[in-house]
Design a protein around this motif. Sequence first.
Motif, PDB file in Angstrom:
ATOM      1  N   PRO A  24      14.347 -20.746  39.016  1.00 27.15           N
ATOM      2  CA  PRO A  24      14.963 -22.029  39.354  1.00 27.15           C
ATOM      3  C   PRO A  24      13.892 -23.014  39.826  1.00 27.15           C
ATOM      4  CG  PRO A  24      15.394 -20.422  41.062  1.00 27.15           C
ATOM      5  CD  PRO A  24      14.696 -19.704  39.948  1.00 27.15           C
ATOM      6  N   LYS A  25      14.167 -24.293  39.672  1.00 29.30           N
ATOM      7  CA  LYS A  25      13.215 -25.316  40.125  1.00 29.30           C
ATOM      8  C   LYS A  25      13.090 -25.318  41.642  1.00 29.30           C
ATOM      9  CE  LYS A  25      13.988 -28.408  36.240  1.00 29.30           C
ATOM     10  NZ  LYS A  25      15.150 -27.831  35.564  1.00 29.30           N
ATOM     11  N   TYR A  26      14.200 -25.037  42.319  1.00 26.15           N
ATOM     12  CA  TYR A  26      14.198 -24.964  43.773  1.00 26.15           C
ATOM     13  C   TYR A  26      15.328 -24.040  44.219  1.00 26.15           C
ATOM     14  CZ  TYR A  26      17.985 -28.375  43.399  1.00 26.15           C
ATOM     15  OH  TYR A  26      19.143 -29.007  43.073  1.00 26.15           O
ATOM     16  N   GLU A  29      19.487 -24.423  43.518  1.00 24.20           N
ATOM     17  CA  GLU A  29      19.778 -25.178  42.303  1.00 24.20           C
ATOM     18  C   GLU A  29      20.991 -24.599  41.576  1.00 24.20           C
ATOM     19  OE1 GLU A  29      17.562 -26.605  38.206  1.00 24.20           O
ATOM     20  OE2 GLU A  29      16.815 -24.843  39.266  1.00 24.20           O
ATOM     21  N   ARG A  30      21.052 -23.300  41.424  1.00 25.98           N
ATOM     22  CA  ARG A  30      22.170 -22.662  40.718  1.00 25.98           C
ATOM     23  C   ARG A  30      23.484 -22.805  41.469  1.00 25.98           C
ATOM     24  NH1 ARG A  30      18.034 -19.184  39.333  1.00 25.98           N
ATOM     25  NH2 ARG A  30      17.757 -19.047  37.086  1.00 25.98           N
ATOM     26  N   LEU A  31      23.423 -23.061  42.754  1.00 25.34           N
ATOM     27  CA  LEU A  31      24.627 -23.233  43.557  1.00 25.34           C
ATOM     28  C   LEU A  31      25.080 -24.683  43.605  1.00 25.34           C
ATOM     29  CD1 LEU A  31      23.584 -20.961  46.552  1.00 25.34           C
ATOM     30  CD2 LEU A  31      25.056 -20.363  44.632  1.00 25.34           C
ATOM     31  N   GLY A  32      24.305 -25.566  43.040  1.00 28.50           N
ATOM     32  CA  GLY A  32      24.636 -26.989  43.068  1.00 28.50           C
ATOM     33  C   GLY A  32      24.286 -27.663  44.381  1.00 28.50           C
ATOM     34  N   LEU A  33      23.358 -27.087  45.121  1.00 33.04           N
ATOM     35  CA  LEU A  33      22.944 -27.646  46.407  1.00 33.04           C
ATOM     36  C   LEU A  33      21.720 -28.531  46.212  1.00 33.04           C
ATOM     37  CD1 LEU A  33      23.311 -24.432  48.586  1.00 33.04           C
ATOM     38  CD2 LEU A  33      24.928 -26.311  48.369  1.00 33.04           C
ATOM     39  N   PRO A  34      21.528 -29.513  47.096  1.00 29.50           N
ATOM     40  CA  PRO A  34      20.343 -30.369  46.967  1.00 29.50           C
ATOM     41  C   PRO A  34      19.050 -29.619  47.269  1.00 29.50           C
ATOM     42  CG  PRO A  34      21.560 -30.905  48.958  1.00 29.50           C
ATOM     43  CD  PRO A  34      22.385 -29.903  48.205  1.00 29.50           C
ATOM     44  N   GLU A  35      17.958 -30.187  46.804  1.00 28.75           N
ATOM     45  CA  GLU A  35      16.651 -29.551  47.007  1.00 28.75           C
ATOM     46  C   GLU A  35      16.178 -29.672  48.450  1.00 28.75           C
ATOM     47  OE1 GLU A  35      12.164 -29.607  45.067  1.00 28.75           O
ATOM     48  OE2 GLU A  35      13.659 -31.009  44.351  1.00 28.75           O
ATOM     49  N   MET A 131      22.255  -5.409  59.991  1.00 28.36           N
ATOM     50  CA  MET A 131      20.904  -5.956  59.833  1.00 28.36           C
ATOM     51  C   MET A 131      20.241  -5.694  58.480  1.00 28.36           C
ATOM     52  SD  MET A 131      20.333  -7.796  62.414  1.00 28.36           S
ATOM     53  CE  MET A 131      18.642  -8.197  62.142  1.00 28.36           C
ATOM     54  N   VAL A 132      20.780  -4.858  57.629  1.00 25.43           N
ATOM     55  CA  VAL A 132      20.170  -4.629  56.320  1.00 25.43           C
ATOM     56  C   VAL A 132      20.596  -5.704  55.312  1.00 25.43           C
ATOM     57  CG1 VAL A 132      19.994  -3.028  54.382  1.00 25.43           C
ATOM     58  CG2 VAL A 132      19.821  -2.186  56.711  1.00 25.43           C
ATOM     59  N   PRO A 133      21.882  -6.074  55.221  1.00 22.43           N
ATOM     60  CA  PRO A 133      22.265  -7.100  54.237  1.00 22.43           C
ATOM     61  C   PRO A 133      21.494  -8.423  54.359  1.00 22.43           C
ATOM     62  CG  PRO A 133      24.206  -5.977  55.014  1.00 22.43           C
ATOM     63  CD  PRO A 133      23.058  -5.491  55.855  1.00 22.43           C
ATOM     64  N   PRO A 134      21.203  -8.923  55.562  1.00 23.49           N
ATOM     65  CA  PRO A 134      20.429 -10.166  55.624  1.00 23.49           C
ATOM     66  C   PRO A 134      18.988 -10.017  55.127  1.00 23.49           C
ATOM     67  CG  PRO A 134      21.517  -9.763  57.708  1.00 23.49           C
ATOM     68  CD  PRO A 134      21.713  -8.557  56.882  1.00 23.49           C
ATOM     69  N   LEU A 135      18.467  -8.803  55.161  1.00 21.64           N
ATOM     70  CA  LEU A 135      17.089  -8.587  54.737  1.00 21.64           C
ATOM     71  C   LEU A 135      16.947  -8.526  53.223  1.00 21.64           C
ATOM     72  CD1 LEU A 135      16.016  -5.935  57.382  1.00 21.64           C
ATOM     73  CD2 LEU A 135      15.539  -8.388  57.389  1.00 21.64           C
ATOM     74  N   ILE A 136      18.007  -8.213  52.528  1.00 18.05           N
ATOM     75  CA  ILE A 136      17.986  -8.142  51.064  1.00 18.05           C
ATOM     76  C   ILE A 136      18.476  -9.481  50.540  1.00 18.05           C
ATOM     77  CG2 ILE A 136      18.864  -6.954  49.040  1.00 18.05           C
ATOM     78  CD1 ILE A 136      19.407  -4.551  50.903  1.00 18.05           C
ATOM     79  N   THR A 137      17.599 -10.213  49.848  1.00 19.43           N
ATOM     80  CA  THR A 137      17.959 -11.547  49.384  1.00 19.43           C
ATOM     81  C   THR A 137      17.951 -11.626  47.864  1.00 19.43           C
ATOM     82  OG1 THR A 137      15.663 -12.289  49.503  1.00 19.43           O
ATOM     83  CG2 THR A 137      17.029 -12.655  51.454  1.00 19.43           C
ATOM     84  N   ASP A 138      18.683 -12.611  47.355  1.00 18.53           N
ATOM     85  CA  ASP A 138      18.696 -12.841  45.913  1.00 18.53           C
ATOM     86  C   ASP A 138      17.657 -13.891  45.553  1.00 18.53           C
ATOM     87  OD1 ASP A 138      19.828 -15.192  46.800  1.00 18.53           O
ATOM     88  OD2 ASP A 138      21.726 -14.939  45.758  1.00 18.53           O
ATOM     89  N   ILE A 139      17.670 -14.330  44.318  1.00 18.05           N
ATOM     90  CA  ILE A 139      16.667 -15.295  43.852  1.00 18.05           C
ATOM     91  C   ILE A 139      16.803 -16.653  44.544  1.00 18.05           C
ATOM     92  CG2 ILE A 139      17.973 -16.165  41.886  1.00 18.05           C
ATOM     93  CD1 ILE A 139      15.212 -15.905  40.352  1.00 18.05           C
TER      94      ILE A 139
END
Length: 157
Positions: A24-26, A29-35, A131-139
């Motif tokens: 993604p450019k920033y 972006e895929r969520l439709g949120l501003p940069e 505390m494990v779910p916040p440590l695993i992030t997506d793109i």
Amino acid sequence: MARMTGSWLSGPTAALPLDDDGTPKYRGERLGLPEIGPGSLVGTGRRLGALMLDWLMAGGVSILILGGDALDSRLSSVVLLVWFVVGVVTVTLFSFTPGQYIVGLQVARIDKPVGVGIVRALARQVLLVFMVPPLITDIEGRGMHDRATGTALVRSR
């Protein structure tokens, strides 16, 4: 036939469509949120800062509840309970915790421009306890607790 889910070795881009190159450019972006600016996704540093502020405030309230005894054996359990309750109540009512407010963050739903609601706030807080779910992030940089509840932590100002 290609596997649709990918491998755990594939990384956060494994779940993307096949025609997508995964860059993604920033963030957001895929969520439709501003940069940048209000409504944009926040980084890990601000998230940790807000969490530390919330945890310190919960610790202070817990010491007051226990009568000023900071060496009480129940302190850690009371801190966790206070942090949990404050998190659920404030995210449900205001879409931010006290620490998130100080740092300038808020929890937002990504599907509709409405409040988070008690069910999502409760599920999000339960996942945060582990505390494990916040440590695993997506793109996008969202933790798995945010993905599971359909929320994102964004800048409020």
